[in-house]
Design an enzyme around this catalytic site. Sequence first.
Site, mmCIF file in Angstrom:
data_model
loop_
_atom_site.group_PDB
_atom_site.id
_atom_site.type_symbol
_atom_site.label_atom_id
_atom_site.label_comp_id
_atom_site.label_asym_id
_atom_site.label_seq_id
_atom_site.Cartn_x
_atom_site.Cartn_y
_atom_site.Cartn_z
ATOM 1 N N LYS A 284 18.547 -81.092 34.942
ATOM 2 C CA LYS A 284 17.366 -80.230 35.094
ATOM 3 C C LYS A 284 16.981 -79.775 33.683
ATOM 4 C CE LYS A 284 15.632 -76.457 35.430
ATOM 5 N NZ LYS A 284 14.550 -76.033 34.517
ATOM 6 N N GLU B 211 27.525 -72.763 28.181
ATOM 7 C CA GLU B 211 27.307 -72.724 26.721
ATOM 8 C C GLU B 211 26.141 -71.758 26.516
ATOM 9 O OE1 GLU B 211 29.516 -74.647 25.356
ATOM 10 O OE2 GLU B 211 29.936 -76.050 26.990
ATOM 11 N N CYS C 273 21.252 -71.342 18.808
ATOM 12 C CA CYS C 273 22.227 -70.415 19.411
ATOM 13 C C CYS C 273 23.299 -69.956 18.426
ATOM 14 C CB CYS C 273 22.891 -71.079 20.609
ATOM 15 S SG CYS C 273 23.605 -72.692 20.224
ATOM 16 N N GLU D 18 20.476 -60.960 20.682
ATOM 17 C CA GLU D 18 19.998 -62.262 20.206
ATOM 18 C C GLU D 18 18.468 -62.245 20.183
ATOM 19 O OE1 GLU D 18 20.616 -65.672 22.820
ATOM 20 O OE2 GLU D 18 21.155 -66.890 21.076
#
Length: 497
Positions: free
Chosen positions: A192, A267, A301, A400
């Site tokens: 996906k 992750e 990331c 973040e």
Amino acid sequence: MSTTTASELYPEVKAFLEGGPLKGIVGGNEVEANSGETFVTSDPGSGKQLAEVFSFQAADIDMAVDVADAAFRKTGWAQLPQNERSALLHRLADAVEKHKPMIAQLESLDAGKIEAQAQGDVQNFVDTMRYFADLAQHVQRRSVLAVPNHEAWTVRQPYGACGFIFPWNFPFLLIGWGIAPALAAGNTVVIKPAEDTPMSAIYLARLAKEVGIPDGVINVVPGLGSVAGAALSANPKLKRMSFTGSPEVGRLVAESCGRNLVPVKLELGGKGAAVLFNDIDIPDTAEKLVNAITFHTGQVCCDATRWLVHKDIYDEFVNECVGRLKKVQVGYQLNDASQMGPVVNEKQHKRVLSYLEKGQAEGAECLLEGGAAKVEGYNGYYVKPALLAGSLDNVAAREEIFGPVAYLAPFETEAQAIEMTNATDYGLANSVWTSDLSRAARVAEAMCAGNSWINAHNVFAHGVPYAGINKSGMGGGVLSVETLFDYWRSLSVVRPL
Ligand code: NAD
């Protein structure tokens, strides 16, 4: 801001875009969503629509998992001798490499990624596929157990249909990191892609059919996260799930998988630190960290987003960085002169700007203002790089941001630098910069995260495990021998003598 002409689209890329609405690939066939619903994927650099894409609903997703499950049991993929399965994966890697310019241009358009960086991502996919195809031929899947009065051994078998949900920042590269070990181990996959960047995954599944990967082994199900992603993570027939994305959605995926007892790998995001001691080459380190924070417009990331700098060199380092960041060419991603493209969408644009505001409202010092950027001729989501500084309790130092924004703070002692590095809920990747290699190793080992890098940031070598801990991930990670073993279940066989 950069204004020279953008490169022409390849005829294959034009044909791909004009062939919409783009369909998913299930069982080797191009498939529409049963409901006929579509969503739109756009070019973040121009704001223009690229293509309509069929939006898979829960029933479409369940059908794709059934197909992947049947392909695992019936196509012979799982039973192929390892060298034959690896040969097919090498063929796929070769085909991707041959089509690298086209795939990279599609990816660049869809993700807003500088075209040369997108080419690097496609090459990384190729290298990952070759790494796991070769590795799977050189590891022992069978181990004899020395147990008194018994003949006993263990054997590793593939699981079955595995689900994968990917984010928009490295769409094609991350597909490689995810599916290469699963396929090499003999599993089948349902992918996906993110709704912002579905195109390269669809292109890949078409290539897989061309090179002779059996139908149903690689399936791609485009759709919205809250619909298609949620349905995939809730499907009880999956044997494994892998999710790459935000901690917030990772938690939802893990909850769904937990209900069905489907093993899950996460992750997730990060808030990495770079620790700079006073014996570094200041211009060289400034250059490298400026490159890191502007690479893919900071939407990385594992980026170094907290720069912890020894007080003796703090002012000089800040000056070096500000000078360099002011010169970064913000521009359209297909323009050769551009060094930093747009962020991926309007939501991300607002997010970056809001953190600059919130951070300063909480007292952060602004070392380089940043903010929205204009690029002549392109109505996209552009931002300028920014530097903030101050207390690490500040929201911009804790959360973040996912944009070209670094947060600086000075330190005095090694112990203090380690404490500051580890004062975060995340645990993905940090780096230490010093010419004293004993200190480098000591500090690297004291950093509480999945990965520590020395005198560099963003280091990925096939064979070195890459994983997050705490809010940055769980369940194994990617890129190493262990990742391959994650996609084999262990079966013990025993006979009393
Ligand atoms: P996101 O979590 O919003 O979306 C990721 C994927 O999840 C997309 O495909 C989305 O459609 C899907 N999704 C959304 N809602 C869902 C739901 N309810 N159920 C199931 N799936 C759903 O993340 P993003 O904004 O696309 O990506 C940015 C995040 O990804 C950042 O936090 C970044 O740090 C992280 N990331 C981590 C790594 C790593 O290797 N650790 C790599 C790249 C990105």
